[in-house]
Structure formats: structure tokens, C-alpha cells
Motif scaffolding. Structure first.
Motif, PDB file in Angstrom:
ATOM      1  N   VAL B  61     -23.903 -58.973  13.391  1.00  0.00           N
ATOM      2  CA  VAL B  61     -24.775 -57.810  13.518  1.00  0.00           C
ATOM      3  C   VAL B  61     -25.889 -57.925  12.473  1.00  0.00           C
ATOM      4  N   GLY B  68     -21.697 -52.790  11.006  1.00  0.00           N
ATOM      5  CA  GLY B  68     -20.651 -53.481  11.758  1.00  0.00           C
ATOM      6  C   GLY B  68     -19.537 -52.514  12.128  1.00  0.00           C
ATOM      7  N   TYR B 187     -14.891 -56.159  12.102  1.00  0.00           N
ATOM      8  CA  TYR B 187     -16.189 -56.348  11.446  1.00  0.00           C
ATOM      9  C   TYR B 187     -15.948 -56.760  10.008  1.00  0.00           C
ATOM     10  N   SER B 201     -23.361 -58.464   9.194  1.00  0.00           N
ATOM     11  CA  SER B 201     -21.965 -58.119   9.462  1.00  0.00           C
ATOM     12  C   SER B 201     -21.409 -58.960  10.607  1.00  0.00           C
ATOM     13  N   VAL B 203     -18.916 -59.933  13.401  1.00  0.00           N
ATOM     14  CA  VAL B 203     -18.013 -59.121  14.232  1.00  0.00           C
ATOM     15  C   VAL B 203     -17.395 -59.991  15.324  1.00  0.00           C
TER      16      VAL B 203
END
Lengths: 365, 365
Positions: B61, B68, B187, B201, B203
Motif C-alpha cells: 500500500v 494498511g 498488513y 505498508s 499487505v
């Protein structure tokens, strides 16, 4: 990692100055370190200066321009609100989509892609609803249109609504006066005429916008973008932890802002105009036609029609592979029909224009 | 900009390897450049490998860990859903807050801060609602607790719910097996044991999570975080434009992941344990007491009680100003009562531990 040395003449990101790249490679301090809080203060002051605003709530969202768009809309709209959304390209559509995800009713004012929004249409829309805000794109990156804002701001205020502006592509490349033009909420991006790497979104909010936020009946639907929380980190006396700021990207942002102010806003705008004219003259002498009428053309994003018989992808691929030059293709209805040539920030440079014109001549003629 | 050369031993960001800083200073290519799509592919593959998952929907992200967290919850929850949220620190509370902003009902399972969530409490909560998901923090950065996950995963699956995990601080620092442990959505953050700069982030989503997304009755409330759109950019055959990815931060991410895999996950986990033990022995010999029982202690985030008569801020200020060492203070009920000493990624280093112990001795004893 082995990357080619591109010349970035698409719709963003633009070329990044070596000083900004070096700043980004600075070893990190913590996100609550007094030295980092100073960096944030510097960024805030310089963002205010470049946006020509005194708004205390001016800061940088820790995510790209689209998240800046969402920040403005989710904080100001609540379920049941009415929002006039002006659409003359991809980004107006995106604003309408987000407004509806907020549970608001989007009253759409549309213009043909490639033309600005008509004042008369705005007037009618504002008269026929109870608008919480009007949102409009200043520089439509998908079409190359520069939207005049002052008269629409006046009408919006007269209707008692907040005036929300997308300045992703215009910021630091053409005149943009937040306070003088009565803009209540504005977002931009780091990677266009500011020439920092992508990933951050400068935003600013007027007192009227803060009042609207303070008078909400419901919580902001996004925790990450909730201004009532974020503002305590950026502007609160205590600088309360909200999320971990992207420290290296903020170093880059700070250096990019310094470069803008060293050049001076007026000089920078003049440079963007001058290089646009150089490109325009060169392209027109090759027979290219611009999509947008002269008075509404963006200096930093030049949308030209792809000549009959020329294949979009073939030319862009050759430009990239043989000349290391990136230009952008069209979006939506303009896919395959226009090119979008960016002259943004560091990429707005006479040598770049000359390189591109020469490469295009070699490929096309 | 003149910043001090800090040693980052707080709750993140951690020290960043010079190779990662250099990668970040690489001149940019465009966000749809074939060379950047390769960078994204590299990141995806290495994120899968470090998360020990085969999930095709694994990506990064373009915003910090909190975004996240929000990505996982806004995509999986709809108004009226019930979500079991386990809370034993700041980040469990944040998940409950976000779940409620999604219009879901948060059924809270709480444990004292500093202790893990009890299996029996999870069982009761799952039996007394119709849970869409259960969300839990693997490594509570606010308390230093390592939460065992496998039994809770089994119970969650048996209840027909999705298993959502916050691995912000555990990722790349201690065992984390997404597929084997039946994690449906997870995340993390870039700035902890991965030692990349903050702002991204990682994920991952299982097929069951994707099915839940595909069966939604309502649009995801966030446009920016809407997986049905983002996944076309990261994983779609066409790599459709969604937002402009933070290119430089992605360069950093790629290099940080390479460094992790060069070291090897098991070696990295062992290093985190070893340096934790070194710190623990040193602190205990000075009379410090850990907040968390030995079996639940995180190796990368050491929460120790501030001894009677010692002033939190004075010591942290001296550590920072005289020794350039950052450690973290307590959050919420632990403010002024504990220190949080991070040994994450590049910061998990015997020399760092020795430096900190010596500095603490000089200041306190």
C-alpha cells in the motif's frame, strides 16, 4: 537494480533535482525527533508560501494526490450532503466517485473533455441544490485544460458552499492563489511541478473548512485521513503521534520546496510558460494540433492529437527505448487519440523540449 | 538541512542500511514504465517470500502501516457486519475505531496491556456473535507483547470468520507464516524490522478474503484503498493506472527486501533474538524489570518499567542530545511509566545494545 536514465515528459512524475535525491538519502531521525518536527515546520511554512495562503491548517498528507483528494472530501462531506462536482476529465469523475462513497449526493456539472467548465452551468447547479461544497479541478491532467477559478469561487461562496480545488498539476507551475481566490480546501501532489518524488500530497484548509469539520454530526469515515486527528500531529501544541510520517519523502519535499522558493514563484511560472511556447511552436510546425483552445491550455501538460496514421504505442515505445524519453498517452475516451507531454518542474527545460522535438521528428517524419 | 546522526532504538523507524538509502536516491522512471513494473514484480515476489505466502494478492500500500490497517478493514467490512477485535494495546483500539467507522459492530476482546489475549475470551466472543472477521495484533508495539496466533486462527476459521493480523512490528523480525497460520488478511509497515524508510505498508490477502471482497453489497468506502481498483495496478494483466506509486520509496522497499533475503529469514530472526537477550541481560543486571512475561516478550520491542525516581523525559532527552540515541516512551496508560527499546532490522545490533547500556548507565547510575 539497473534502471535507465529517463527524461520524464509524461503527466508526472517529473524529473527530480539531484539535490532532492540527495536529501532523500539522508540517514533518518525519528518521526517525533525535535529535528524532524523542525523539518515539518519548514515544510508547512514553505507550503503556505507556495500556495499563497496563511491557512494554519496547511500540511502534507502522507500518501499520494489521490489520498489528498480523499482527505478533502471525506472530511467535509457527510451522508446526505449535496456536493456540486465539476467534471471535465478523469479527475472530476474520481471526485464524484469519492463524494458518493461518502454518502453524499454528487450533483455533476460536466463539460466536454478538453474544454473548461462553463460558468452558466455552475450557476444552474448551485441554484438547484443545497450545496455543502463545490469541487473542481484547476489543471485537468487528463486533458490539459486550465480551468479559470475566480468567478466559480465567487458563485460558490454566494451559494454558501465551500470551494474545493484539485491543484495536483497546477501547483508550483502556474498562478495559484489560495487566499485571494477564496479556496477552502485544496490538495496537490509532490511529483508534478514541485518535482519531488511521488507519494505525498500537500493540502490546505481555510477556517470555513475547519468550521465545517468541527460541526460534523458523524465521524470522518477514514481514520488515516481524519483531519481532527492528523492536525494534532502537524499543528498541535503537543505534536501527538498519529501515524509514522514518511521521513525520507519529507526530506525530499523540504528540499524541493526550497528549490521552488530559490527560483521564485513568478520566475517558475514564466519558465513553464516559455518552455510550453517553445514546445507548442515546434509541435505546430510539425503539423500537430492541440486538443485545447489556446486560452485554456496548461503550460505544464500539453495535450496534442496524434496525427492520422500514426500508432500511439509504437511511437511512445520507440521514444522510451531509443531515446529514454517518456511521454504520456491519453486516458479514457482519449486513449490512443492524444499524447500528453509534461513540462513540469525540473522537466520544464528547453533542452528537454528540443530533445523531444528532434526524437519525434526522427520517428514520425 | 543539518540533521544529527541518530541511532534509532525506538518503536520505529529503525536504522536504514546505506544500500537502501542509495537505492532511494536513484533517478526516477515513470510509474508505468516497464522497468518500474519489474520493480513492482520484484517487490511482490519478495514480499510473498518474506511473509511465507503464495497469495497472488500480495503488494505494498502506498501509505504507512495505519493505511494498511485501514485497507484490510474497509475492504472486508460492510455496514452491519460484526467484527471481533482483540485489544491489548494502542493498535487494537485503533482497529476497533476503524471497524466502527466502517459501520461494523466491534465486539471487543480485551486483555490487560502487557498481556496477550486469552484463548478462552476469544472463544466466548466468537460464539456470541456472527463474526465476519477477527482482527488481532501479532506484535503490540505499544506494550511489547508477542501474541500467539495459531490457536486463535483455528477458532476463527471454525467460526467461519476471516483471520486478520497486524504484523507491523513482527514482520521480518520474528516467525510469521501467513499460509501455514491461516491468515486471511495482513498488513505491516516498512519502517520496523524491514528497515526501509516509513511510508509503505506491505499487505497480503487470501482467496477467502478476495471472495469476501467480491461478494460485497456496498462499495468500499475508500477509493484510494479500494482493493478492487488497486489490484488492477499491482496484479492486473493490463497494469491499469490507479494512483501514482511512490517510486523512490518502492526502490527503497525493493533493496530492503533483498537485504532480508540475503541474510535469510531464520538468521534474521535468530539475530533479533540474540540481541534481545543481550539487551535483556544488560538491563536486568542494572535492575530493570520487563513489562511482559518472558514467554510473550517481543525480541524487537522491549518494554521496560522506568525505575522509581527516574524521570522519563529527562533521560530520553539526555540519551538523544548527549548520545544521539532514540528510545521510545510509553503510550496511553504507560506514558511516563515504561520505555520502549526497539531492536528492529538494522537497529538490532550488538554494538547498538552496548552503546545504549553504557549510555543508560552513565545517565542513571
Amino acid at each position: 537494480m539497473k534502471t535507465s536514465t529517463r527524461v520524464l515528459m509524461g503527466p508526472g512524475p517529473s524529473d527530480v533535482h539531484p539535490r532532492v535525491l540527495r536529501a532523500m538519502a539522508t540517514p533518518l531521525v525519528g518521526h517525533l525527533d525535535p529535528e524532524f518536527l523542525e523539518v515539518m515546520d519548514d515544510i508547512k511554512t514553505m507550503t503556505q508560501e507556495t500556495l499563497q495562503t496563511k491557512n494554519p491548517l496547511t500540511f502534507v498528507v502522507s500518501a499520494p494526490g489521490s489520498a489528498g483528494m480523499e482527505t478533502c472530501l471525506v472530511n467535509l462531506l457527510e451522508p446526505g450532503d449535496e456536493a456540486v462536482i465539476c467534471i471535465h476529465g478523469v479527475f472530476g469523475n474520481r471526485m464524484a466517485d469519492i463524494a458518493e462513497r461518502c454518502g453524499a449526493k454528487a450533483i455533476k456539472v460536466e463539460a466536454d473533455w478538453g474544454s473548461p467548465i462553463e460558468i452558466e452551468d455552475v450557476k444552474i447547479a448551485l441554484e438547484n441544490c443545497n450545496p455543502k461544497l463545490l469541487a473542481i479541478v484547476h489543471a485537468e491532467t487528463s486533458t490539459g485544460v486550465l480551468q479559470p477559478l475566480e468567478e466559480i469561487s465567487r458563485l460558490t461562496k454566494a451559494a454558501g458552499a465551500l470551494f474545493v480545488v484539485d491543484a495536483v498539476t497546477s501547483y508550483c507551475g502556474t498562478e495559484l492563489k489560495v487566499d485571494e481566490w477564496g479556496i477552502d480546501a485544496l490538495y496537490s501532489g509532490s511529483q508534478k511541478c514541485l518535482s519531488a518524488p511521488p507519494g505525498l500530497s500537500p493540502v490546505t484548509f481555510s477556517q470555513a473548512a475547519i468550521d465545517a469539520l468541527d460541526n460534523r454530526k458523524t465521524k470522518v469515515q477514514s481514520w488515516f485521513l481524519d483531519l481532527s486527528l492528523v492536525k494534532n500531529y502537524w499543528a498541535g501544541a503537543k505534536r501527538a503521534y498519529h501515524h509514522t510520517a514518511p521521513i525520507s519523502s519529507m526530506y525530499a519535499m523540504r528540499e524541493a520546496l526550497r528549490i521552488v522558493l530559490e527560483e521564485g514563484l513568478e520566475n517558475r511560472f514564466a519558465r513553464h510558460r516559455k518552455n510550453h511556447e517553445l514546445l507548442r511552436d515546434g509541435l505546430e510546425s510539425m503539423g500537430f494540433k492541440f486538443l485545447v483552445e489556446e486560452q485554456y491550455r496548461l503550460p505544464m501538460l500539453n495535450a496534442v492529437r496524434i496525427p492520422e496514421g500514426i500508432d500511439d504505442l509504437t511511437v511512445r515505445k520507440r521514444l522510451l527505448e531509443e531515446y529514454n524519453i517518456e511521454i504520456g498517452g491519453g486516458l479514457g475516451p482519449f486513449a490512443g487519440k492524444i499524447w500528453r507531454i509534461g513540462l513540469m518542474g525540473e522537466s520544464s527545460d528547453a533542452n528537454h523540449v528540443n530533445m523531444l522535438l528532434a526524437a519525434l521528428k526522427n520517428i514520425i517524419l
